[in-house]
Scaffold this motif. Structure first.
Motif, PDB file in Angstrom:
ATOM      1  N   ASN A 117     -15.679  -0.098  -2.741  1.00 26.01           N
ATOM      2  CA  ASN A 117     -14.568  -0.964  -3.172  1.00 26.01           C
ATOM      3  C   ASN A 117     -14.087  -1.886  -2.069  1.00 26.01           C
ATOM      4  O   ASN A 117     -12.965  -1.759  -1.575  1.00 26.01           O
ATOM      5  N   PRO A 118     -14.898  -2.851  -1.639  1.00 27.40           N
ATOM      6  CA  PRO A 118     -14.474  -3.739  -0.549  1.00 27.40           C
ATOM      7  C   PRO A 118     -13.331  -4.667  -0.925  1.00 27.40           C
ATOM      8  O   PRO A 118     -12.651  -5.194  -0.044  1.00 27.40           O
ATOM      9  N   ASN A 119     -13.090  -4.863  -2.241  1.00 27.53           N
ATOM     10  CA  ASN A 119     -12.125  -5.869  -2.674  1.00 27.53           C
ATOM     11  C   ASN A 119     -10.961  -5.316  -3.495  1.00 27.53           C
ATOM     12  O   ASN A 119     -10.021  -6.057  -3.774  1.00 27.53           O
ATOM     13  N   ARG A 120     -11.020  -4.049  -3.855  1.00 25.80           N
ATOM     14  CA  ARG A 120     -10.044  -3.574  -4.854  1.00 25.80           C
ATOM     15  C   ARG A 120      -9.691  -2.111  -4.618  1.00 25.80           C
ATOM     16  O   ARG A 120     -10.416  -1.368  -3.962  1.00 25.80           O
ATOM     17  N   LYS A 121      -8.588  -1.753  -5.177  1.00 26.22           N
ATOM     18  CA  LYS A 121      -8.149  -0.367  -5.146  1.00 26.22           C
ATOM     19  C   LYS A 121      -8.869   0.427  -6.235  1.00 26.22           C
ATOM     20  O   LYS A 121      -9.057  -0.072  -7.340  1.00 26.22           O
ATOM     21  N   VAL A 122      -9.314   1.618  -5.914  1.00 23.32           N
ATOM     22  CA  VAL A 122      -9.857   2.534  -6.917  1.00 23.32           C
ATOM     23  C   VAL A 122      -9.100   3.848  -6.810  1.00 23.32           C
ATOM     24  O   VAL A 122      -8.705   4.273  -5.725  1.00 23.32           O
ATOM     25  N   ILE A 123      -8.891   4.476  -7.929  1.00 18.30           N
ATOM     26  CA  ILE A 123      -8.136   5.719  -7.950  1.00 18.30           C
ATOM     27  C   ILE A 123      -8.956   6.876  -7.392  1.00 18.30           C
ATOM     28  O   ILE A 123      -8.461   7.716  -6.640  1.00 18.30           O
ATOM     29  N   ALA A 135       0.837  -1.206   0.000  1.00 23.13           N
ATOM     30  CA  ALA A 135       0.000   0.000   0.000  1.00 23.13           C
ATOM     31  C   ALA A 135       0.869   1.252   0.000  1.00 23.13           C
ATOM     32  O   ALA A 135       0.605   2.216  -0.740  1.00 23.13           O
ATOM     33  N   ASN A 136       1.918   1.240   0.813  1.00 18.96           N
ATOM     34  CA  ASN A 136       2.795   2.407   0.898  1.00 18.96           C
ATOM     35  C   ASN A 136       3.581   2.629  -0.389  1.00 18.96           C
ATOM     36  O   ASN A 136       3.852   3.774  -0.791  1.00 18.96           O
ATOM     37  N   ASN A 137       3.939   1.529  -1.064  1.00 17.30           N
ATOM     38  CA  ASN A 137       4.702   1.627  -2.311  1.00 17.30           C
ATOM     39  C   ASN A 137       3.833   1.906  -3.530  1.00 17.30           C
ATOM     40  O   ASN A 137       4.348   2.121  -4.632  1.00 17.30           O
ATOM     41  N   GLY A 138       2.510   1.833  -3.329  1.00 18.11           N
ATOM     42  CA  GLY A 138       1.599   2.064  -4.438  1.00 18.11           C
ATOM     43  C   GLY A 138       1.481   0.881  -5.375  1.00 18.11           C
ATOM     44  O   GLY A 138       1.016   1.022  -6.510  1.00 18.11           O
ATOM     45  N   THR A 139       1.871  -0.316  -4.910  1.00 15.34           N
ATOM     46  CA  THR A 139       1.850  -1.496  -5.784  1.00 15.34           C
ATOM     47  C   THR A 139       0.689  -2.442  -5.471  1.00 15.34           C
ATOM     48  O   THR A 139       0.596  -3.517  -6.062  1.00 15.34           O
ATOM     49  N   THR A 140      -0.187  -2.054  -4.577  1.00 16.54           N
ATOM     50  CA  THR A 140      -1.275  -2.945  -4.190  1.00 16.54           C
ATOM     51  C   THR A 140      -2.458  -2.857  -5.144  1.00 16.54           C
ATOM     52  O   THR A 140      -2.710  -1.795  -5.732  1.00 16.54           O
ATOM     53  N   ASP A 141      -3.144  -3.970  -5.320  1.00 15.18           N
ATOM     54  CA  ASP A 141      -4.412  -3.980  -6.044  1.00 15.18           C
ATOM     55  C   ASP A 141      -5.594  -3.948  -5.077  1.00 15.18           C
ATOM     56  O   ASP A 141      -6.747  -3.900  -5.500  1.00 15.18           O
TER      57      ASP A 141
END
Length: 608
Positions: free
Chosen positions: A534-540, A509-515
């Protein structure tokens, strides 16, 4: 409905110099004293014998059970956590595995466990000597046999708990008499478990099914006793902590897996039932005081409307008090769930959103997002769902029953025992499938049930790992995970995996590499329903400005310490305790018990 609480007015028989409980209500869990007759008279008739056995149940309404053994004592695991290092208080010592012999919580559990055992022994002796087990009246004979089974089963439960928390303990199996030496030495835990298992095997066939009893699943019944035989057998056949802080397992362990298989199979054969399709309804029944028989719950502790802590120290957090706009009172959650557990679920698994509470109820009686990923609630219960609000300033004593065993547990114990004995046979696979089918919509069964079970059934090891996972997903929040990790011998391993998993989520999450959701977005829809985008995924970014943004996985990172302190400290003593890689889950015998034993008991071994 609260069958026992409202109707079962139990006259708890107070035997001179033996029963020493004060009368405080007309409730099953707080029984009245109606007699000072001797034991022979009490167990000469069904009604007073019933009252004598009910005395054993009363200890469920003490803090020893309702806020200790049922939930507070059972962390930390890979699916529950609480920070024990932030205070020196009694419960914090328990959570941090560094409790002192002076710990009041340990004293409470030890004291009331042996009081329950004492009253069970009184009932067992009274019923056995009464002659009523051979009474010519079939109704009297059947009732007395069932009462005997209740007493033995309740005694076995308390011994099981004493063993999990104190290891070898004194094994008392006779009623107290004047002049008796009460200062008994410790008995090896396996001797106790073997003895209790054999006693239950001897009595279960003469017990009544829940639908044959007056109060159904709110009293011990044959279903629960059969399940307890299996549960005790797996405890006896499992791993345990030795005084030298190594893990042990007896060479005869397969004999106990055979017992577990035999008695789960016996229950499945004699009293099978379909699992209720609606997973959430099982627990909503607890909150709305519904107690169906021949269904999921085999036995639940029957709390009256002025007792019980479910919905106060476990469940969805509710912010109440005199300034609140609602009358449901205040509820906390002492055992949260790590976010690694939340993300371990298949996103289509119906159990996740029932088990993991991502919302809390505020003073305006509105749902709002929890305060960070370390505060995921045990979502199966919540006082805000009570049919009658108990009052704005209420907290404890919700009256919500506590489930002690469910039928899904029986199916999974059978699958585990069968696999250990014979590998992932068709029978083992079918039992696992029955549990997973409820977790998914029928259109997903081909992939999520049939294909999944086929893949994990390649060998005994992979099937066992699947059982470990399935039990986590099925029983999250029911606070039995600790005992499973102990008997499997993987306690330290699983909590270490949890810590590494949390660190990985924080790093990504901190590196910005999480989905996965670094932020979560939530709102109340037009109907006032709590909704997460978005319970399951990253949204911009959210689709519009009606959504509230809250940090989620980003909250695991700390700029100074790299990881939030609870990640590195909550499980530290479970990973690197006195013997790294082995959890020292055994606690010292309370000081007062040691002192009163006149030198018979002492705290030796386990690094004490």
């Amino acid at each position: 409905m609260k069958n026992i609480a409202s109707l079962f007015k139990i006259g708890f028989t107070s035997i001179t110099l033996i029963f020493a409980m004060s009368a405080c209500s007309d409730d099953f869990m707080e029984p009245d004293s109606i007699s000072t007759f001797d034991n022979a008279y009490i167990y000469s008739n069904v009604d007073d014998a019933r009252n004598g056995v009910n005395a054993i149940y009363s200890y469920f309404n003490q803090d020893a059970f309702r806020s200790r053994l049922s939930n507070n004592f059972t962390g930390n695991t890979d699916i529950e956590h609480q920070s024990g290092w932030s205070s020196n208080g009694d419960r914090y010592q328990i959570w941090n595995l560094d409790a002192l012999p002076s710990n009041r919580d340990l004293d409470i559990v030890w004291t009331y466990a042996y009081r329950a055992i004492r009253d069970a022994n009184i009932a067992i002796e009274g019923i056995t000597l009464s002659g009523n087990l051979e009474n010519q009246d079939q109704t009297i004979r059947a009732t007395m046999h069932h009462l005997l089974g209740e007493a033995y089963t309740l005694r076995a439960y308390w011994y099981s708990m004493l063993i999990y928390y104190f290891g070898d303990v004194p094994y008392v199996v006779s009623a107290p008499i004047a002049g008796q030496d009460f200062n008994l030495p410790k008995t090896h835990r396996n001797e106790i478990l073997s003895g209790e298992i054999q006693q239950l095997i001897a009595v279960e066939q003469n017990m009544k099914w829940a639908d044959q009893t007056t109060y159904g699943v709110e009293q011990v019944n044959r279903e629960y006793t059969l399940g307890m035989i299996a549960r005790l057998a797996l405890q006896r056949g499992g791993y345990y902590l030795k005084p030298n802080l190594s893990l042990g397992r007896e060479s005869d362990y397969l004999e106990y897996y055979e017992i577990a298989k035999q008695y789960t199979q016996k229950l499945i054969t004699l009293k099978d039932r379909p699992l209720p399709e609606d997973f959430s309804q099982i627990f909503l029944n607890n909150v709305t005081f519904q107690t169906p028989t021949n269904s999921e719950i085999l036995f639940e502790v029957p709390f009256s409307l002025n007792s019980g802590d479910v919905g106060w120290n476990i469940g969805i957090e509710v912010e109440g008090g005199p300034t609140s706009s609602h009358a449901y009172g205040s509820g906390n959650n002492y055992m949260a769930m790590p976010v690694t557990y939340y993300f371990s679920f298949d996103t289509l698994d119906i159990r996740r959103d029932v088990t993991c509470g991502l919302y809390r109820i505020n003073k305006d009686f509105e749902a709002e997002f929890i305060n960070g990923p370390m505060n995921i609630s045990q979502g199966k219960w919540g006082r805000h769902l009570l049919t009658t609000p108990p009052g704005a300033s209420t907290a404890k004593s919700t009256g919500i029953n506590w489930p002690m065993m469910r039928y899904a547990d029986v199916l999974l114990m059978f699958a585990e025992a069968e696999n250990e004995l014979n590998g992932p046979t068709a029978a083992a696979q079918e039992a696992l499938k029955r549990v997973r089918q409820r977790a998914f919509k029928s259109e997903d069964w081909a992939e999520k049930v049939d294909q999944y079970v086929a893949e994990i059934s390649a060998d005994k090891s992979s099937f066992f790992d699947a059982i470990v996972d399935e039990r986590a997903w099925e029983f999250g929040g029911e606070m039995i995970r600790k005992y499973e990790l102990i008997r499997w011998g993987i306690y330290s391993e699983k909590v270490a995996e949890t810590v590494e998993g949390l660190k990985k989520l924080a790093d990504e999450a901190n590196n910005g590499t999480t989905d996965l959701p670094d932020y979560m977005y939530w709102k109340l829809d037009q109907q006032g329903e709590f909704t997460i985008l978005n319970p399951n995924r990253k949204v911009i970014a959210p689709p519009d400005d009606t959504w509230n943004q809250v940090p989620f996985l980003l909250d695991l990172h700390d700029e100074t310490t790299n990881y939030d302190e609870w990640i590195t400290r909550d499980w530290e003593n479970y990973i690197n305790g006195p013997n790294p890689g082995v959890v020292r889950y055994i606690f010292p015998i309370p000081t007062i018990a040691v002192e009163n034993s006149q030198g018979t008991l002492k705290n030796d071994g386990y690094g004490f």
